[in-house]
Design a protein around this motif. Structure first.
Motif, short mmCIF file in Angstrom:
data_model
loop_
_atom_site.label_atom_id
_atom_site.label_comp_id
_atom_site.label_asym_id
_atom_site.label_seq_id
_atom_site.Cartn_x
_atom_site.Cartn_y
_atom_site.Cartn_z
N GLU A 51 0.84 -1.21 0.00
CA GLU A 51 0.00 0.00 0.00
C GLU A 51 0.87 1.25 0.00
N ARG A 52 1.92 1.23 0.79
CA ARG A 52 2.83 2.38 0.84
C ARG A 52 3.59 2.56 -0.46
N LEU A 53 3.71 1.50 -1.22
CA LEU A 53 4.45 1.50 -2.48
C LEU A 53 3.65 2.12 -3.63
N LYS A 54 2.36 2.23 -3.45
CA LYS A 54 1.53 2.81 -4.51
C LYS A 54 1.96 4.26 -4.75
N THR B 278 4.76 -17.30 0.63
CA THR B 278 5.12 -18.22 -0.44
C THR B 278 6.15 -17.56 -1.37
N LYS B 279 6.92 -18.40 -2.05
CA LYS B 279 7.95 -17.90 -2.97
C LYS B 279 7.36 -17.01 -4.06
N SER B 280 6.24 -17.42 -4.62
CA SER B 280 5.65 -16.64 -5.71
C SER B 280 5.17 -15.28 -5.22
N SER B 281 4.58 -15.22 -4.04
CA SER B 281 4.14 -13.93 -3.50
C SER B 281 5.34 -13.04 -3.18
N VAL C 211 8.84 -8.37 -4.62
CA VAL C 211 10.13 -7.87 -5.11
C VAL C 211 9.96 -7.22 -6.48
N ASP C 212 9.21 -7.87 -7.35
CA ASP C 212 8.98 -7.32 -8.69
C ASP C 212 8.23 -5.99 -8.62
N ASP D 113 -1.57 -2.56 -13.17
CA ASP D 113 -1.63 -2.27 -11.73
C ASP D 113 -1.07 -3.46 -10.94
N TYR D 114 0.25 -3.64 -11.03
CA TYR D 114 0.92 -4.79 -10.42
C TYR D 114 0.85 -4.78 -8.91
N ILE D 115 0.76 -3.60 -8.31
CA ILE D 115 0.68 -3.54 -6.85
C ILE D 115 -0.65 -4.09 -6.37
N SER D 116 -1.73 -3.67 -6.98
CA SER D 116 -3.05 -4.19 -6.59
C SER D 116 -3.16 -5.68 -6.84
N MET D 117 -2.56 -6.16 -7.92
CA MET D 117 -2.57 -7.60 -8.21
C MET D 117 -1.80 -8.37 -7.13
#
Length: 170
Positions: free
Chosen positions: A63-66, A106-109, A114-115, A153-157
């Motif tokens: 959220e802070r990253l948005k 999890t690794k994927s999350s 990171v992405d 919108d990668y952050i929301s995803m």
């Protein structure tokens, strides 16, 4: 026979003590087994709480990253390049602070987090380069928001993925 009668009180005490000792042994083993189960249950509960807190902390980080939240962080008197420097530093520090949370996610999350972080930093630099370094801070912030809204919108995803995983865990 007279010598056997001298042992009669000891035999009687032994007959009374044996069932008591058997019951005491059974009680102690049952108590130990219950305590082991309680410890296992508490460790599972504690691990679940750690996971929940990790997902909460990383959701807050996202959220802070948005960009809509980033543009409100620093003084308006900054130049665009100073804003980028301070924002990137704040993002990196908060990310480093939360790095231990990857143990519970999890690794994927974690990779999505990171992405997302890297994408925001890239977006900051790309937006600055688009303005050729000659834009003021307000223009930079406006262009940053526009660039973010135009893209994925990668952050929301990522937040939605975290939300789905915490439902599965809980």
């Amino acid at each position: 026979m007279a010598s056997f009668s001298g042992y009669l009180p000891y035999a009687f005490a032994l007959i009374i003590a044996i069932p008591f000792l058997v019951l005491l042994r059974q009680f102690v083993f049952t108590y130990i087994r219950l305590k082991e189960q309680e410890i296992r249950l508490l460790s599972v509960k504690s691990n679940s709480e750690n996971k929940t807190q990790s997902y909460e902390r990383m959701t807050l980080f996202m959220e802070r990253l948005k960009p809509s939240n980033l543009i409100q962080r620093f003084d308006k008197g900054l130049a665009a390049h100073e804003f980028i420097f301070l924002t990137e530093k704040a993002i990196s520090e908060e990310f480093d602070y939360n790095a231990s949370q990857q143990l519970y996610i999890t690794k994927s999350s974690w990779q999505n987090i990171v992405d997302s972080k890297n994408s925001v930093i890239t977006l900051l630099h790309k937006t600055y380069e688009e303005g050729n370094g000659n834009i003021n801070l307000d223009e930079f912030k406006t262009i940053l928001l526009m660039n973010y809204m135009e893209g994925e919108d990668y952050i929301s995803m990522t937040i939605e993925d975290l939300r789905k995983e915490i439902i599965i865990i809980a």
